[in-house]
Scaffold this motif. Structure first.
Motif, PDB file in Angstrom:
ATOM      1  N   LEU A  14      -3.605  -4.253  -1.492  1.00 38.37           N
ATOM      2  CA  LEU A  14      -2.390  -4.457  -0.710  1.00 38.37           C
ATOM      3  C   LEU A  14      -1.165  -4.539  -1.620  1.00 38.37           C
ATOM      4  CD1 LEU A  14      -1.447  -4.737   2.186  1.00 38.37           C
ATOM      5  CD2 LEU A  14      -1.738  -7.216   2.002  1.00 38.37           C
ATOM      6  N   ARG A  15      -1.309  -5.217  -2.753  1.00 37.92           N
ATOM      7  CA  ARG A  15      -0.207  -5.271  -3.731  1.00 37.92           C
ATOM      8  C   ARG A  15       0.163  -3.863  -4.194  1.00 37.92           C
ATOM      9  NH1 ARG A  15      -3.363  -9.576  -5.994  1.00 37.92           N
ATOM     10  NH2 ARG A  15      -2.420 -11.626  -5.578  1.00 37.92           N
ATOM     11  N   LYS A  16      -0.827  -3.085  -4.534  1.00 42.78           N
ATOM     12  CA  LYS A  16      -0.599  -1.722  -5.022  1.00 42.78           C
ATOM     13  C   LYS A  16       0.090  -0.876  -3.963  1.00 42.78           C
ATOM     14  CE  LYS A  16      -2.977   2.256  -7.046  1.00 42.78           C
ATOM     15  NZ  LYS A  16      -4.278   2.836  -7.450  1.00 42.78           N
ATOM     16  N   LEU A  17      -0.330  -1.042  -2.701  1.00 42.86           N
ATOM     17  CA  LEU A  17       0.270  -0.283  -1.612  1.00 42.86           C
ATOM     18  C   LEU A  17       1.754  -0.592  -1.467  1.00 42.86           C
ATOM     19  CD1 LEU A  17      -0.091   1.613   0.835  1.00 42.86           C
ATOM     20  CD2 LEU A  17      -0.738  -0.387   2.182  1.00 42.86           C
ATOM     21  N   PHE A  18       2.121  -1.868  -1.541  1.00 41.47           N
ATOM     22  CA  PHE A  18       3.526  -2.244  -1.388  1.00 41.47           C
ATOM     23  C   PHE A  18       4.357  -1.874  -2.613  1.00 41.47           C
ATOM     24  CE2 PHE A  18       2.305  -4.666   2.347  1.00 41.47           C
ATOM     25  CZ  PHE A  18       3.440  -4.563   3.133  1.00 41.47           C
ATOM     26  N   VAL A  19       3.760  -1.887  -3.783  1.00 42.62           N
ATOM     27  CA  VAL A  19       4.478  -1.436  -4.980  1.00 42.62           C
ATOM     28  C   VAL A  19       4.815   0.049  -4.854  1.00 42.62           C
ATOM     29  CG1 VAL A  19       4.250  -0.962  -7.449  1.00 42.62           C
ATOM     30  CG2 VAL A  19       3.579  -3.188  -6.544  1.00 42.62           C
ATOM     31  N   GLU A  20       3.866   0.821  -4.317  1.00 36.99           N
ATOM     32  CA  GLU A  20       4.070   2.259  -4.161  1.00 36.99           C
ATOM     33  C   GLU A  20       5.044   2.583  -3.036  1.00 36.99           C
ATOM     34  OE1 GLU A  20       0.150   3.708  -3.493  1.00 36.99           O
ATOM     35  OE2 GLU A  20      -0.396   3.746  -5.620  1.00 36.99           O
ATOM     36  N   GLU A  21       4.951   1.858  -1.910  1.00 35.32           N
ATOM     37  CA  GLU A  21       5.728   2.194  -0.726  1.00 35.32           C
ATOM     38  C   GLU A  21       7.032   1.422  -0.593  1.00 35.32           C
ATOM     39  OE1 GLU A  21       5.004   4.647   1.309  1.00 35.32           O
ATOM     40  OE2 GLU A  21       3.214   5.128   0.157  1.00 35.32           O
ATOM     41  N   GLY A  22       7.083   0.229  -1.170  1.00 31.27           N
ATOM     42  CA  GLY A  22       8.298  -0.580  -1.069  1.00 31.27           C
ATOM     43  C   GLY A  22       8.386  -1.358   0.226  1.00 31.27           C
ATOM     44  N   LEU A  42       0.235 -13.173   0.239  1.00 33.86           N
ATOM     45  CA  LEU A  42       1.244 -12.518  -0.590  1.00 33.86           C
ATOM     46  C   LEU A  42       2.648 -13.007  -0.269  1.00 33.86           C
ATOM     47  CD1 LEU A  42      -0.101  -8.853  -0.800  1.00 33.86           C
ATOM     48  CD2 LEU A  42      -0.457 -10.764  -2.376  1.00 33.86           C
ATOM     49  N   LEU A  43       2.864 -13.416   0.973  1.00 34.85           N
ATOM     50  CA  LEU A  43       4.149 -14.027   1.327  1.00 34.85           C
ATOM     51  C   LEU A  43       4.309 -15.373   0.622  1.00 34.85           C
ATOM     52  CD1 LEU A  43       4.337 -13.251   5.150  1.00 34.85           C
ATOM     53  CD2 LEU A  43       6.011 -12.534   3.446  1.00 34.85           C
ATOM     54  N   GLU A  45       2.917 -16.292  -2.095  1.00 32.15           N
ATOM     55  CA  GLU A  45       3.071 -16.063  -3.535  1.00 32.15           C
ATOM     56  C   GLU A  45       4.474 -15.583  -3.896  1.00 32.15           C
ATOM     57  OE1 GLU A  45       0.179 -13.231  -4.746  1.00 32.15           O
ATOM     58  OE2 GLU A  45      -1.540 -14.573  -4.468  1.00 32.15           O
ATOM     59  N   GLY A  46       5.202 -15.090  -2.895  1.00 30.08           N
ATOM     60  CA  GLY A  46       6.521 -14.531  -3.173  1.00 30.08           C
ATOM     61  C   GLY A  46       6.468 -13.070  -3.535  1.00 30.08           C
ATOM     62  N   PHE A  47       5.279 -12.479  -3.442  1.00 30.26           N
ATOM     63  CA  PHE A  47       5.140 -11.054  -3.764  1.00 30.26           C
ATOM     64  C   PHE A  47       5.757 -10.203  -2.660  1.00 30.26           C
ATOM     65  CE2 PHE A  47       2.954  -6.979  -3.747  1.00 30.26           C
ATOM     66  CZ  PHE A  47       2.990  -6.618  -5.082  1.00 30.26           C
ATOM     67  N   LEU A  48       5.626 -10.650  -1.400  1.00 29.21           N
ATOM     68  CA  LEU A  48       6.204  -9.957  -0.257  1.00 29.21           C
ATOM     69  C   LEU A  48       7.308 -10.794   0.366  1.00 29.21           C
ATOM     70  CD1 LEU A  48       3.111  -8.529   1.686  1.00 29.21           C
ATOM     71  CD2 LEU A  48       4.560  -7.363   0.023  1.00 29.21           C
ATOM     72  N   THR A  49       8.235 -10.095   1.023  1.00 28.30           N
ATOM     73  CA  THR A  49       9.236 -10.767   1.842  1.00 28.30           C
ATOM     74  C   THR A  49       9.215 -10.130   3.226  1.00 28.30           C
ATOM     75  OG1 THR A  49      10.990  -9.246   1.141  1.00 28.30           O
ATOM     76  CG2 THR A  49      10.731 -11.294  -0.107  1.00 28.30           C
ATOM     77  N   ARG A  50       9.495 -10.940   4.240  1.00 31.67           N
ATOM     78  CA  ARG A  50       9.544 -10.442   5.610  1.00 31.67           C
ATOM     79  C   ARG A  50      10.921  -9.861   5.867  1.00 31.67           C
ATOM     80  NH1 ARG A  50      10.882 -12.215  10.794  1.00 31.67           N
ATOM     81  NH2 ARG A  50       9.430 -11.585  12.454  1.00 31.67           N
ATOM     82  N   VAL A  51      10.978  -8.559   6.129  1.00 31.77           N
ATOM     83  CA  VAL A  51      12.246  -7.877   6.361  1.00 31.77           C
ATOM     84  C   VAL A  51      12.690  -8.061   7.801  1.00 31.77           C
ATOM     85  CG1 VAL A  51      13.413  -5.644   6.345  1.00 31.77           C
ATOM     86  CG2 VAL A  51      11.746  -6.183   4.563  1.00 31.77           C
ATOM     87  N   SER A  52      11.788  -7.831   8.716  1.00 32.95           N
ATOM     88  CA  SER A  52      12.026  -8.035  10.141  1.00 32.95           C
ATOM     89  C   SER A  52      10.664  -8.197  10.799  1.00 32.95           C
ATOM     90  CB  SER A  52      12.794  -6.854  10.761  1.00 32.95           C
ATOM     91  OG  SER A  52      12.089  -5.644  10.586  1.00 32.95           O
ATOM     92  N   ARG A  53      10.641  -8.328  12.108  1.00 34.24           N
ATOM     93  CA  ARG A  53       9.379  -8.578  12.792  1.00 34.24           C
ATOM     94  C   ARG A  53       8.374  -7.450  12.516  1.00 34.24           C
ATOM     95  NH1 ARG A  53       8.601  -9.819  19.283  1.00 34.24           N
ATOM     96  NH2 ARG A  53       6.350 -10.263  19.188  1.00 34.24           N
ATOM     97  N   GLY A  54       7.256  -7.815  11.883  1.00 36.43           N
ATOM     98  CA  GLY A  54       6.206  -6.848  11.596  1.00 36.43           C
ATOM     99  C   GLY A  54       6.477  -5.927  10.431  1.00 36.43           C
ATOM    100  N   VAL A  55       7.598  -6.128   9.737  1.00 37.77           N
ATOM    101  CA  VAL A  55       7.967  -5.269   8.606  1.00 37.77           C
ATOM    102  C   VAL A  55       8.097  -6.126   7.355  1.00 37.77           C
ATOM    103  CG1 VAL A  55       9.649  -3.639   7.673  1.00 37.77           C
ATOM    104  CG2 VAL A  55       9.181  -3.665  10.130  1.00 37.77           C
ATOM    105  N   TYR A  56       7.437  -5.699   6.289  1.00 40.24           N
ATOM    106  CA  TYR A  56       7.430  -6.458   5.039  1.00 40.24           C
ATOM    107  C   TYR A  56       7.794  -5.544   3.877  1.00 40.24           C
ATOM    108  CZ  TYR A  56       4.855  -9.782   7.918  1.00 40.24           C
ATOM    109  OH  TYR A  56       4.482 -10.642   8.916  1.00 40.24           O
ATOM    110  N   SER A  57       8.321  -6.152   2.839  1.00 41.87           N
ATOM    111  CA  SER A  57       8.685  -5.362   1.662  1.00 41.87           C
ATOM    112  C   SER A  57       8.210  -6.060   0.404  1.00 41.87           C
ATOM    113  CB  SER A  57      10.205  -5.171   1.592  1.00 41.87           C
ATOM    114  OG  SER A  57      10.841  -6.380   1.210  1.00 41.87           O
ATOM    115  N   HIS A  58       8.033  -5.257  -0.620  1.00 43.13           N
ATOM    116  CA  HIS A  58       7.805  -5.808  -1.953  1.00 43.13           C
ATOM    117  C   HIS A  58       9.038  -6.620  -2.308  1.00 43.13           C
ATOM    118  CE1 HIS A  58       7.806  -5.664  -6.403  1.00 43.13           C
ATOM    119  NE2 HIS A  58       6.496  -5.804  -6.234  1.00 43.13           N
ATOM    120  N   ALA A  59       8.861  -7.748  -2.937  1.00 44.29           N
ATOM    121  CA  ALA A  59       9.968  -8.679  -3.174  1.00 44.29           C
ATOM    122  C   ALA A  59      11.128  -8.048  -3.938  1.00 44.29           C
ATOM    123  CB  ALA A  59       9.451  -9.903  -3.920  1.00 44.29           C
TER     124      ALA A  59
END
Length: 204
Positions: A14-22, A42-43, A45-59
């Protein structure tokens, strides 16, 4: 121990996927199979941030100075690329805008803190006119047509610069990229007919 190992592997994938996709939506097929626990972990840990409902981004995405067009679509599916960003997509400028110009409806919400995005709120008629769907290397995105983009650049000439708007119009006309019916329609909707008519007459 075996379960812990599987969880670690899932987290790493999952980390690798978000690093690749943003930026990714949980509705994306690539997110299927990952447990909600992994997202929560991952949230925390601070690795991900919640952008909007159901949408997440690499920090790191919020602080990035650039995003790809497909990432914008993942943040808000109905967002439309506009102004100099759209000009660049259509090959009508060599300008490389520092931020991606994005149009949304007047009362729509958009996540704050995305430094790569310059947001513009359009009236309902202006926002919905001339939208084209494109397929990028990482998924679909929306951009205004050549005609709507040209009119928007004149309407927002204080943002893009009048010289940029005139040069883009001249380039589009010379390359025969303009559908005149669509251009006049956009000029009418955006109330730019009087502003743009003298430039069109000078080109002809």
């Amino acid at each position: 121990m075996k379960n812990t190992s599987r969880l670690d592997q899932e987290l790493e994938r999952l980390r690798k996927l978000f690093v690749e996709e943003g930026v990714l939506s949980v509705a994306d097929e690539r997110c299927r199979g990952f447990s909600r626990y992994c997202l929560k972990k991952l949230l925390e840990e601070g690795f991900l941030t919640r952008v909007s409902r159901g949408v997440y981004s690499h920090a790191g995405v919020k602080a990035r100075e650039s995003m790809n067009y497909e990432e914008i679509a993942k943040v808000r599916a109905d967002a439309v690329l506009c102004l100099t960003t759209a000009l660049r997509i259509h090959g009508l400028t060599e300008e490389n805008p520092h931020r991606i110009h994005v149009a949304i409806p007047q009362k729509a919400r958009f996540p704050k803190g995305l430094t790569a995005v310059q947001l513009h709120r359009f009236s309902p008629k202006a926002w919905s006119l001339g939208v084209e769907e494109r397929q990028g290397g990482y998924g679909p995105y929306r951009v205004y047509s050549v005609e709507k983009t040209l009119v928007d650049c004149f309407k927002f000439r204080s943002v893009v610069g009048l010289d940029v708007a005139i040069a883009a119009l001249r380039e589009a006309v010379s390359k025969r990229l303009v559908n005149w019916d669509c251009l006049w329609q956009a000029m009418g909707v955006c109330r730019m007919t009087k502003v743009m008519r003298p430039y069109l007459e000078s080109f002809s």
